[in-house]
Motif scaffolding. Structure first.
Motif, PDB file in Angstrom:
ATOM      1  N   ALA A 100       0.830  -1.206   0.000  1.00  0.00           N
ATOM      2  CA  ALA A 100       0.000   0.000   0.000  1.00  0.00           C
ATOM      3  C   ALA A 100       0.866   1.258   0.000  1.00  0.00           C
ATOM      4  O   ALA A 100       0.547   2.254  -0.661  1.00  0.00           O
ATOM      5  CB  ALA A 100      -0.930  -0.008   1.208  1.00  0.00           C
ATOM      6  N   GLY A 101       1.976   1.211   0.736  1.00  0.00           N
ATOM      7  CA  GLY A 101       2.886   2.354   0.750  1.00  0.00           C
ATOM      8  C   GLY A 101       3.475   2.627  -0.622  1.00  0.00           C
ATOM      9  O   GLY A 101       3.574   3.786  -1.058  1.00  0.00           O
ATOM     10  N   VAL A 145       2.095   1.842  -3.485  1.00  0.00           N
ATOM     11  CA  VAL A 145       1.028   2.353  -4.346  1.00  0.00           C
ATOM     12  C   VAL A 145       0.790   3.840  -4.085  1.00  0.00           C
ATOM     13  O   VAL A 145       0.686   4.652  -5.013  1.00  0.00           O
ATOM     14  CB  VAL A 145      -0.264   1.545  -4.132  1.00  0.00           C
ATOM     15  CG1 VAL A 145      -1.439   2.222  -4.848  1.00  0.00           C
ATOM     16  CG2 VAL A 145      -0.088   0.125  -4.638  1.00  0.00           C
ATOM     17  N   LEU A 146       0.706   4.219  -2.806  1.00  0.00           N
ATOM     18  CA  LEU A 146       0.463   5.621  -2.470  1.00  0.00           C
ATOM     19  C   LEU A 146       1.615   6.517  -2.910  1.00  0.00           C
ATOM     20  O   LEU A 146       1.411   7.681  -3.275  1.00  0.00           O
ATOM     21  CB  LEU A 146       0.238   5.763  -0.962  1.00  0.00           C
ATOM     22  CG  LEU A 146      -1.065   5.154  -0.424  1.00  0.00           C
ATOM     23  CD1 LEU A 146      -1.104   5.251   1.098  1.00  0.00           C
ATOM     24  CD2 LEU A 146      -2.275   5.870  -1.028  1.00  0.00           C
ATOM     25  N   THR A 147       2.830   5.990  -2.879  1.00  0.00           N
ATOM     26  CA  THR A 147       3.994   6.782  -3.281  1.00  0.00           C
ATOM     27  C   THR A 147       4.078   6.939  -4.791  1.00  0.00           C
ATOM     28  O   THR A 147       4.361   8.026  -5.311  1.00  0.00           O
ATOM     29  CB  THR A 147       5.286   6.134  -2.756  1.00  0.00           C
ATOM     30  OG1 THR A 147       5.206   6.017  -1.333  1.00  0.00           O
ATOM     31  CG2 THR A 147       6.505   6.968  -3.138  1.00  0.00           C
ATOM     32  N   PHE A 164       1.623   6.329  -7.126  1.00  0.00           N
ATOM     33  CA  PHE A 164       0.422   6.701  -7.870  1.00  0.00           C
ATOM     34  C   PHE A 164       0.466   8.126  -8.415  1.00  0.00           C
ATOM     35  O   PHE A 164       0.137   8.348  -9.590  1.00  0.00           O
ATOM     36  CB  PHE A 164      -0.823   6.515  -7.003  1.00  0.00           C
ATOM     37  CG  PHE A 164      -2.098   6.903  -7.713  1.00  0.00           C
ATOM     38  CD1 PHE A 164      -2.689   6.036  -8.623  1.00  0.00           C
ATOM     39  CD2 PHE A 164      -2.688   8.143  -7.496  1.00  0.00           C
ATOM     40  CE1 PHE A 164      -3.853   6.393  -9.294  1.00  0.00           C
ATOM     41  CE2 PHE A 164      -3.840   8.510  -8.160  1.00  0.00           C
ATOM     42  CZ  PHE A 164      -4.429   7.633  -9.060  1.00  0.00           C
ATOM     43  N   PRO A 165       0.864   9.154  -7.622  1.00  0.00           N
ATOM     44  CA  PRO A 165       0.889  10.520  -8.195  1.00  0.00           C
ATOM     45  C   PRO A 165       1.814  10.632  -9.404  1.00  0.00           C
ATOM     46  O   PRO A 165       1.490  11.324 -10.373  1.00  0.00           O
ATOM     47  CB  PRO A 165       1.387  11.381  -7.025  1.00  0.00           C
ATOM     48  CG  PRO A 165       1.055  10.594  -5.806  1.00  0.00           C
ATOM     49  CD  PRO A 165       1.234   9.163  -6.198  1.00  0.00           C
TER      50      PRO A 165
END
Length: 600
Positions: free
Chosen positions: A13-14, A16-18, A20-21
């Motif tokens: 998840a980390g 993906v969050l990093t 994705f932008p």
């Protein structure tokens, strides 16, 4: 994974969050548009997998396998023997590793392969193998250590394996001491090699262009100013080191072909830095300012000519700025008086002369119609290009004109005695500016080619002194803009002035499709596959003395992701070297000096 699934899920998840932008932006919101093309271009351009597949289809499996085997060989040998292919970053011109670390790395790799069935060191081996294939074998011009920089941790671990084995297998204390000394000897030898390379040999070699130019400028007096012609991504004055060390003293030139002769006040010595693409302009500058000093900055470049530097003093620049003056008597005979400032309040000594004649060229900068205003003694006459003469009656007279940007012949006849100084000004978009001696050149002959630039928004007309259309557009912002930006097309028309009969070699470099016609016949044509890889065309033509009609067309409607665009025309006259065709060997189309005129 079963025991630590929560930690694995949190880590995923980390990531993906990093990421994705970045993915959201680079892929144009997952539409894979222009941003995606720009960011993925380098990867597409550097991969060779498609070439191997095409070779397989066209020439069979053996040819494709031979190509793949060459890629494997050069990538593997790059660890010790071969210098960098894509980038010159090899160890002292050799491989990636020094002579001590390379054998240890090979031994460690063999040991890791042998232990692979145990699975304990599989991750390190897989890490090395994947990077070796993706960053080396499957890329063009391997080995390129910029692409394989991710190998550094694994290479260090693999090279340490034999040393760890020596220290671990010693059966007794004496053997352990001997093993420790042997390990220390290996480490000391590797440290000595690296010290000698990076702190002795490397500092003595030319550094990167930015560092070498900064060192050169640092050695110059603090009152010197500098201008860079031919700014590139890897060499421009917007780099942090220049902004910190030389605030307010340096600037990049957006249109090198229009910079000379110098058209700005020179109150301090001016250093002209010519990047490799502008080497010929250095010779042109020396021709304009014969007393200028010339130097060469050696840098870590593929071009052995280095970076040329020409330093012009204020006196040398001023001697070229102004108009040629001649005093005329009642018999009409004129006496030359050298170069002077026509706008000065004090005239050169005139004696019993009846009128003074100023002649030369004026640089017209507006790209749109503007108002030209002339003020002088009653009876003075201004002739600019092909415009109708402006005759002064002792008060300002104005005319709206539209001229091509560039140098235009000018002649002012002024009766004596003078009752008021000459004032020549231009008003563009309600902004008025008076011409000065720095807008003038004392040589009256028309030079250059008539240019017509077509963009989506407007048409720009110019008289280009040379065909040297070079710029990296992203380096220039508001206040220091190039004359046009991509996408555009341009055509140049005029005549090529040949002084001596013989065989002339021509060379054109274009980042877009181009055609060169001389005497009505096509002599050069090019269409690069992509603008990032300019096409170079060469030919030889036998020419007789005289004027030869020339038409050149260049298409820059496909922007390069680097924003770099270029079109240059070189020639090699009989008995001379290759250089840009000089402005003096071009003649613009007749009527280029008049576009529109009406009195106010």
């Amino acid at each position: 994974m079963a025991s630590y699934w929560r930690a694995a899920a949190l880590t995923f998840a980390g990531f993906v969050l990093t990421l994705f932008p970045y993915a959201f932006y680079f892929t144009d919101r997952f539409t894979f548009g222009s941003n995606w093309y720009q960011w993925s271009f380098m990867a597409r351009d550097r991969q060779v997998l498609s070439q191997i597949i095409e070779t397989w289809r066209a020439s069979g499996f053996d040819a494709a396998a031979s190509m793949l085997w060459r890629q494997v060989q050069t990538t593997w040998l790059g660890f010790q023997v071969l210098p960098g292919g894509g980038y010159v970053l090899g160890y002292r011109g050799g491989g990636m590793l020094d002579d001590i670390s390379a054998p240890l790395f090979v031994l460690g790799l063999a040991m890791t392969v042998r232990r692979l069935p145990g699975g304990r060191e599989a991750f390190v081996l897989y890490w090395w193998f994947v990077t070796f294939v993706v960053g080396g074998i499957m890329t063009s011009a391997p080995p390129s250590f910029v692409r394989m920089v991710g190998l550094l941790p694994t290479v260090s671990i693999l090279a340490a394996q034999p040393l760890e084995l020596i220290a671990r297998i010693a059966p007794d204390r004496i053997a352990r001491v001997g093993g420790a000394l042997l390990v220390a000897a290996f480490l000391g030898a590797a440290a000595w090699e690296n010290w000698r390379t990076y702190f002795v040999e490397y500092p003595a070699r030319p550094a990167d262009p930015v560092s070498e130019v900064a060192r050169y400028l640092k050695r110059q007096p603090a009152d010197h100013r500098a201008a860079l012609l031919g700014s590139e991504h890897w060499l421009n004055f917007d780099h942090e080191i220049f902004q910190i060390e030389f605030p307010g003293r340096l600037r990049d030139i957006p249109d090198p072909q229009h910079f000379l002769p110098i058209r700005e006040p020179v109150d301090h010595p001016l250093i002209l830095v010519f990047a490799p693409s502008q080497h010929s302009l250095a010779d042109y500058a020396l021709g304009l300012y014969p007393g200028a000093s010339v130097d060469v900055i050696e840098a870590d470049l593929r071009d052995p000519r280095g970076i040329r530097v020409v330093t012009i003093s204020p006196e040398q620049a001023r001697a070229r700025a102004g108009l040629r003056v001649a005093m005329h008597g009642s018999d009409g005979a004129g006496t030359p008086g050298g170069v002077a400032d026509p706008f000065a309040t004090e005239l050169p000594a005139a004696g019993a002369r009846e009128r003074i004649v100023w002649s030369g060229r004026l640089y017209w900068a507006p790209l749109e119609s503007a108002t030209l205003t002339f003020e002088a003694t009653s009876g003075a006459v201004l002739r600019l290009g092909d415009l109708e003469p402006l005759a002064s009656r002792g008060e300002p007279i104005s005319r709206t004109v539209e001229l091509a940007r560039g140098w235009h012949p000018i002649r002012i006849e002024e009766p004596l005695p003078r009752t008021r100084p000459i004032v020549l000004s231009v008003t563009e978009r309600d902004a008025k500016r008076a011409f000065t001696r720095w807008d003038m050149d004392p040589h009256p002959e028309a030079q250059g080619l008539t240019a017509r630039y077509e963009t989506k928004e407007r048409t720009v007309k110019a008289i280009d002194p040379q065909l040297d259309l070079f710029a990296v557009e992203s380096l220039f912002r508001s206040g220091n803009e190039p004359m046009v930006r991509m996408p555009f097309t341009v055509s140049w028309r005029g005549a090529l002035r040949v002084e001596h009969a013989g065989t002339y070699e021509f060379e054109a470099i274009g980042s877009g499709p181009y055609t060169v016609r001389l005497d009505g016949a096509e002599i050069l044509h090019g269409a690069p596959r992509i603008p990032e890889e300019p096409h170079v065309g060469q030919t030889s033509v036998v020419l007789a003395p005289g004027l030869h009609p020339i038409v050149v067309e260049f298409d820059s409607t496909v922007p390069a992701h680097t924003t770099r665009r270029v079109f240059q025309l070189y020639w090699t006259p009989p008995g001379q070297g290759k250089h840009l065709v000089p402005a003096s060997n071009f003649a613009p189309v007749e009527g280029s000096h008049r576009r529109q005129s009406r009195k106010r």
